[in-house]
Enzyme design. Sequence first.
Site, short mmCIF file in Angstrom:
data_model
loop_
_atom_site.label_atom_id
_atom_site.label_comp_id
_atom_site.label_asym_id
_atom_site.label_seq_id
_atom_site.Cartn_x
_atom_site.Cartn_y
_atom_site.Cartn_z
N HIS A 1 -8.32 1.69 4.96
CA HIS A 1 -9.13 2.91 4.81
C HIS A 1 -9.62 3.31 6.19
O HIS A 1 -9.93 2.47 7.03
CB HIS A 1 -10.34 2.65 3.91
CG HIS A 1 -10.96 3.90 3.37
ND1 HIS A 1 -11.83 4.65 4.10
CD2 HIS A 1 -10.78 4.53 2.19
CE1 HIS A 1 -12.20 5.70 3.37
NE2 HIS A 1 -11.57 5.67 2.22
N ASP B 1 -7.80 3.24 -4.54
CA ASP B 1 -6.53 3.47 -5.25
C ASP B 1 -5.85 2.19 -5.72
O ASP B 1 -4.90 2.25 -6.50
CB ASP B 1 -5.58 4.24 -4.32
CG ASP B 1 -6.11 5.63 -4.06
OD1 ASP B 1 -6.43 5.94 -2.90
OD2 ASP B 1 -6.26 6.38 -5.03
C1 SDX Z 1 -8.06 7.58 -0.08
O1 SDX Z 1 -10.84 9.21 3.62
C2 SDX Z 1 -11.21 8.94 2.40
O2 SDX Z 1 -12.34 8.80 2.11
C3 SDX Z 1 -10.04 8.86 1.42
C4 SDX Z 1 -10.43 8.34 0.04
C5 SDX Z 1 -11.28 9.35 -0.72
O3 SDX Z 1 -12.00 8.93 -1.66
O4 SDX Z 1 -11.18 10.56 -0.42
O5 SDX Z 1 -11.13 7.12 0.13
C6 SDX Z 1 -9.21 8.14 -0.85
O6 SDX Z 1 -7.27 8.35 0.45
C7 SDX Z 1 -7.94 6.07 0.10
C8 SDX Z 1 -6.71 5.66 0.98
C9 SDX Z 1 -5.45 5.67 0.11
N1 SDX Z 1 -4.25 5.47 0.92
C10 SDX Z 1 -3.54 4.29 0.83
O7 SDX Z 1 -3.87 3.31 0.16
C11 SDX Z 1 -2.24 4.31 1.65
C12 SDX Z 1 -2.11 2.97 2.40
N2 SDX Z 1 -3.14 2.96 3.45
C13 SDX Z 1 -2.73 3.37 4.78
O8 SDX Z 1 -1.79 4.41 4.82
C14 SDX Z 1 -3.91 3.49 5.74
O9 SDX Z 1 -4.66 2.37 5.59
C15 SDX Z 1 -4.81 4.72 5.67
C16 SDX Z 1 -4.04 5.99 5.83
C17 SDX Z 1 -5.58 4.75 4.40
C18 SDX Z 1 -5.82 4.61 6.81
O10 SDX Z 1 -5.09 4.61 7.97
P1 SDX Z 1 -5.83 4.43 9.41
O11 SDX Z 1 -7.26 4.10 9.26
O12 SDX Z 1 -5.47 5.63 10.20
O13 SDX Z 1 -5.19 3.14 9.95
P2 SDX Z 1 -4.00 3.14 10.92
O14 SDX Z 1 -2.89 3.94 10.34
O15 SDX Z 1 -4.52 3.50 12.29
O16 SDX Z 1 -3.58 1.59 10.89
C19 SDX Z 1 -4.26 0.62 11.69
C20 SDX Z 1 -3.37 -0.61 11.63
C21 SDX Z 1 -1.90 -0.28 11.94
O17 SDX Z 1 -1.30 -1.47 12.42
P3 SDX Z 1 -1.21 -1.71 14.05
O18 SDX Z 1 -0.67 -0.44 14.64
O19 SDX Z 1 -2.64 -2.01 14.45
O20 SDX Z 1 -0.29 -2.90 14.19
O21 SDX Z 1 -3.36 -1.12 10.29
C22 SDX Z 1 -2.05 -1.01 9.77
C23 SDX Z 1 -1.31 0.01 10.60
O22 SDX Z 1 0.08 -0.22 10.54
N3 SDX Z 1 -2.21 -0.57 8.38
C24 SDX Z 1 -1.51 -1.06 7.36
C25 SDX Z 1 -2.01 -0.43 6.23
N4 SDX Z 1 -2.99 0.45 6.58
C26 SDX Z 1 -3.10 0.35 7.92
N5 SDX Z 1 -0.51 -1.99 7.33
C27 SDX Z 1 0.00 -2.26 6.10
N6 SDX Z 1 -0.44 -1.69 4.95
C28 SDX Z 1 -1.44 -0.78 4.97
N7 SDX Z 1 -1.87 -0.21 3.85
#
Ligand code: SDX
Length: 432
Positions: free
Chosen positions: A305, A362
């Site tokens: 998140h 989710d």
């Molecule tokens: C909602 O914003 C809100 O409030 C949204 C929400 C709401 O109520 O409105 O809470 C609802 O949208 C919840 C989120 C639902 N999405 C998912 O579950 C999709 C999976 N999650 C990811 O796509 C991700 O965690 C995000 C998009 C939710 C957040 O992404 P960030 O904070 O921009 O994190 P990032 O992409 O910068 O990742 C940081 C690191 C990376 O690795 P490194 O580059 O450091 O090696 O964490 C890794 C990412 O690859 N990472 C994950 C991951 N999420 C982040 N690796 C594996 N699985 C994941 N789910």
Amino acid sequence: MSETVKLIVDGREFEYPVIVGSEGERAFDISRLRNETGMITLDSGYGNTGSCCSAITFIDGEKGILRYRGYPIEQLAENSTFVETAYLLLHNELPTADELAVFSRRLNSSSLIHEDMRHFFGAFPNKAHPMGILSTMVASLSAFYPLPDELDLSAEEQFMANLISQVRTIAAFSYKKSIGEPVMYPSIKLKYVENFLNMMFASPVNNYHLDPDIIQAVELFLILHADHEQNCSASTVRMAGSSQANIYSVISAGISALWGPRHGGANQAVIHMLESIHASGGDGREFIARAKQRDSKTRLMGFGHRVYKNFDPRAKILKAACHKLLNKPGISNPLFDIALRLEEAALSDSYFLERNLYPNVDFYSGLILKAIEIPYDMFTVLFAIGRVPGWLSHWREMVHEEGFKISRPRQIYTGAVERNYLPVEQRDKVTR
Ligand code: SDX
């Protein structure tokens, strides 16, 4: 003397005021920055940038705190209903019994959509995703329910109730369309969630039993999704609303932003992920290994998140609700056990712990919807139904702000520097 921060730019010192929120959050106000220094800030994804001051929802991502208008989400989940929570978000106070009765009546009396709109559903292909139908139909409400240029409070209250109510009707109608059944109209005798379930699952030849546990599960789902401060879709609503666009098209923009799998589309993606693990007969470890590979497109859906670097409090509440619902006779879901194992494996894996990746709203929400037989492509639609009061609250807060401006971020240009036009006969690949 209020707090300030000092910036040194090109050897000159500039001072900016610090804004302190009611929960002690601090920001320095840079609204004079470009005029004074010639510089702007750059913050891809806005992770460090506040777009507004807001009194609607408070999140502490480090402590896993979520409150709507000061009320902890755990207390609202335990004691409130979606309609009462919607009222709270829109009006900043929990309603009295009379206020709640008036609001409920308003919702019920505006639950129909224009009969001509009902015929739109026939124009969509059967396999049309209901989120695409929902955003289209909500934008079309502007044609059937035109708003006056100047909205007085009563007109504002009415159209907000219309939207909260009609979104639910459009959602149920789009489901009936997808299964080739006639629509079921809302009933004045039923409450908000009961009406939704009845419109979804009853038919002219089939009475739907309104199970109190299922009603409670949907109430809980909608309460937990009602708002979440400046998330992607709420920020889209603020951005679109800042041009004073028609509110129906503004909410339609929020629906479109929510549809993405990184945002509201994740609940459907989680179920597909769990099903693929279930079909492989595995326990998810191989999937987790793939999700950890930097170059893989695979992510552990429902994990991570932008704000919560701890457990999403909504995930905890939904996990408990899953346990309760899935213990009901006749309701089972093998995917829940997979989800529990997946969560346990991820939360003992340094990759996720080092990145503060915990289950978000989710991760468990889809299991609840699957247990009550909501079809997968309706999962994000339910998220949208829940989120409408939040979007409307942000829109209302913004448009009533003294001197609110159109949102217009800046950029740093990295394209071609000035060059002269070449007639087509002088252009060739060499000159590129
Ligand atoms: C909602 O914003 C809100 O409030 C949204 C929400 C709401 O109520 O409105 O809470 C609802 O949208 C919840 C989120 C639902 N999405 C998912 O579950 C999709 C999976 N999650 C990811 O796509 C991700 O965690 C995000 C998009 C939710 C957040 O992404 P960030 O904070 O921009 O994190 P990032 O992409 O910068 O990742 C940081 C690191 C990376 O690795 P490194 O580059 O450091 O090696 O964490 C890794 C990412 O690859 N990472 C994950 C991951 N999420 C982040 N690796 C594996 N699985 C994941 N789910």
